[in-house]
Design a protein around this motif. Structure first.
Motif, short mmCIF file in Angstrom:
data_model
loop_
_atom_site.label_atom_id
_atom_site.label_comp_id
_atom_site.label_asym_id
_atom_site.label_seq_id
_atom_site.Cartn_x
_atom_site.Cartn_y
_atom_site.Cartn_z
N PHE A 34 0.83 -1.20 0.00
CA PHE A 34 0.00 0.00 0.00
C PHE A 34 0.87 1.25 0.00
CE2 PHE A 34 -3.68 -2.54 1.03
CZ PHE A 34 -3.13 -3.61 1.71
N TYR A 36 0.55 5.40 0.76
CA TYR A 36 -0.26 6.45 1.36
C TYR A 36 0.47 7.77 1.23
CZ TYR A 36 -3.19 3.03 3.84
OH TYR A 36 -4.07 2.02 4.16
N PRO A 44 -2.91 9.63 7.28
CA PRO A 44 -2.51 9.09 5.97
C PRO A 44 -3.71 8.92 5.05
CG PRO A 44 -1.45 7.89 7.76
CD PRO A 44 -2.48 8.77 8.38
N PHE A 46 -5.08 7.13 1.64
CA PHE A 46 -4.81 5.97 0.79
C PHE A 46 -4.63 6.39 -0.66
CE2 PHE A 46 -4.94 1.79 -0.82
CZ PHE A 46 -5.77 1.79 -1.93
N THR A 49 -3.16 0.22 -3.90
CA THR A 49 -2.85 -1.13 -3.43
C THR A 49 -2.29 -1.92 -4.61
OG1 THR A 49 -4.77 -1.10 -1.96
CG2 THR A 49 -3.69 -3.21 -2.32
N ALA A 91 0.91 -5.74 3.94
CA ALA A 91 0.06 -6.62 4.74
C ALA A 91 0.53 -8.04 4.46
CB ALA A 91 -1.41 -6.45 4.37
N ARG A 95 -1.92 -10.22 8.66
CA ARG A 95 -3.09 -9.42 8.24
C ARG A 95 -3.12 -8.04 8.88
NH1 ARG A 95 -8.31 -13.03 8.60
NH2 ARG A 95 -7.68 -13.17 10.77
N GLN A 96 -1.95 -7.54 9.24
CA GLN A 96 -1.85 -6.18 9.73
C GLN A 96 -0.86 -5.43 8.85
OE1 GLN A 96 -0.76 -6.16 13.84
NE2 GLN A 96 -2.68 -7.03 14.53
N LEU A 97 -0.96 -4.12 8.83
CA LEU A 97 -0.05 -3.31 8.02
C LEU A 97 1.22 -3.03 8.81
CD1 LEU A 97 -2.24 -0.68 6.16
CD2 LEU A 97 -1.63 -3.01 5.52
N TYR B 35 -3.16 3.24 15.91
CA TYR B 35 -1.74 3.39 15.64
C TYR B 35 -1.18 4.53 16.49
CZ TYR B 35 -2.05 0.66 11.30
OH TYR B 35 -2.22 -0.34 10.37
N ILE B 45 1.53 -0.07 14.69
CA ILE B 45 0.24 -0.62 15.07
C ILE B 45 0.22 -0.89 16.58
CG2 ILE B 45 1.03 -2.95 14.50
CD1 ILE B 45 -2.56 -1.73 13.99
N SER B 48 -5.51 -4.20 16.70
CA SER B 48 -6.50 -4.37 15.65
C SER B 48 -7.66 -5.14 16.29
CB SER B 48 -5.95 -5.08 14.43
OG SER B 48 -5.62 -6.41 14.75
N GLU B 53 -11.94 -11.01 17.40
CA GLU B 53 -10.70 -11.04 18.16
C GLU B 53 -10.05 -9.67 18.27
OE1 GLU B 53 -8.03 -12.68 14.41
OE2 GLU B 53 -7.51 -13.27 16.43
N ILE B 55 -6.28 -8.14 18.59
CA ILE B 55 -4.85 -8.44 18.45
C ILE B 55 -4.08 -7.26 19.03
CG2 ILE B 55 -2.96 -8.90 16.86
CD1 ILE B 55 -5.01 -10.07 14.93
N PHE B 90 -3.60 7.56 15.75
CA PHE B 90 -4.52 7.47 14.62
C PHE B 90 -5.39 6.24 14.74
CE2 PHE B 90 -3.16 10.82 11.85
CZ PHE B 90 -1.81 11.00 12.09
N GLU B 97 -11.87 -8.66 7.25
CA GLU B 97 -12.56 -9.96 7.30
C GLU B 97 -12.99 -10.41 5.91
OE1 GLU B 97 -13.29 -12.20 10.09
OE2 GLU B 97 -11.46 -11.05 10.43
N TYR B 101 -7.35 -5.27 2.84
CA TYR B 101 -6.51 -4.74 3.92
C TYR B 101 -6.20 -3.26 3.76
CZ TYR B 101 -6.22 -9.66 4.73
OH TYR B 101 -6.56 -10.97 4.96
N GLU B 102 -6.80 -2.61 2.77
CA GLU B 102 -6.66 -1.16 2.65
C GLU B 102 -7.26 -0.52 3.89
OE1 GLU B 102 -7.64 -1.42 -2.10
OE2 GLU B 102 -8.88 -0.21 -0.79
N GLN B 103 -6.49 0.30 4.53
CA GLN B 103 -6.97 0.95 5.74
C GLN B 103 -7.20 2.43 5.48
OE1 GLN B 103 -4.52 0.05 9.15
NE2 GLN B 103 -4.58 -2.15 8.75
N TYR B 104 -8.26 2.94 6.07
CA TYR B 104 -8.61 4.35 5.96
C TYR B 104 -8.46 4.98 7.34
CZ TYR B 104 -10.09 3.13 1.33
OH TYR B 104 -10.08 2.70 0.03
N PHE B 105 -7.74 6.10 7.37
CA PHE B 105 -7.32 6.67 8.63
C PHE B 105 -8.15 7.89 9.02
CE2 PHE B 105 -3.32 4.62 9.87
CZ PHE B 105 -3.12 3.81 8.75
#
Lengths: 109, 114
Positions: A34, A36, A44, A46, A49, A91, A95-97, B35, B45, B48, B53, B55, B90, B97, B101-105
């Motif tokens: 990714f 940003y 950040p 996006f 991807t 990722a 499954r985390q960035l 974050y 991070i 999550s 769950e 993490i 952040f 799920e 996995y694109e994350q928006y902040f």
């Protein structure tokens, strides 16, 4: 453990002077790379991807490419408004960035 | 119209206090994150969370705890604040799920501990 290294840390360009930012990564089970953009005092934003080697994505003056070990963000004929910090993240199987430390781009008029 | 929002934008407090930062997303995402961005702008991070769950990054002190009243909210509670907690925090969200996995902040919360 996933790792991301970005270079250079800072880049100053004249308006119209094209260049590239580098993102080298190691990851187990790449689920996405990714890009940003982060402006001062903001979260950040996006951009792209990329999922597999050989993939390319474009948006205005920006083009992102991906190989098995690194990604490049090419900036063509940049303008002062492109000045920002550009962040790369991967990722993996967790499954985390995992983010790199960013490249601070300054485009001078 | 805001996708991910955080309050407050700025938080100044004294050592030892307990504080909370709120986060809301209206994207319908299933996973939310917190974050910490330090003075060198490195994003790390902390948590999550989805409805299955939580993490936790092992480096996060147990003074930090996320609390989710519903799928659209993930608040960050911090107990016994220390000087080293000063940073920008952040919130982010994604459809992890569903394999995205694109994350928006959010816009960030600048925490200053004096």
């Amino acid at each position: 453990e996933d790792q991301v290294t970005q270079s250079p840390e800072a880049l100053r360009l004249q308006e119209g002077e094209s260049s590239s930012l580098n993102c080298s990564y190691t990851v187990s089970g790449l689920r996405g790379l990714f890009w940003y953009r982060q402006d001062p005092g903001k979260g950040p934003e996006f951009l792209f991807t990329l999922y597999s080697a050989g993939e390319e994505k474009e948006k205005e003056r920006l083009k992102a490419t991906l190989t098995k070990k690194e990604s490049f963000l090419h900036i063509t004929a940049p303008k002062p408004e492109d000045s920002a910090t550009y962040l790369c993240a991967v990722a993996g199987s967790a499954r985390q960035l995992t983010f790199g430390s960013g490249t601070q781009l300054t485009v001078l008029p | 119209d805001t996708a991910v929002s955080q309050t407050p934008k700025y938080l100044v407090t004294q050592m030892g206090n307990d504080k909370s930062i709120k986060c809301e997303q209206n994207l319908g995402h299933d996973t939310m994150y917190w974050y910490k961005q330090d003075s060198k702008k490195f994003l790390k991070i902390m948590f999550s969370y989805n409805n299955k769950e939580l993490i936790i990054n092992e480096t996060v002190p147990n003074r930090f705890s996320p609390k989710s009243p519903d799928k659209a909210h993930l608040n960050l509670h911090i107990n016994s604040l220390e000087l080293g907690d000063s940073a920008v925090y952040f919130c982010a969200s994604s459809q992890a799920e569903r394999g995205s996995y694109e994350q928006y902040f959010g816009p960030g919360t600048r925490l200053t501990v004096t």
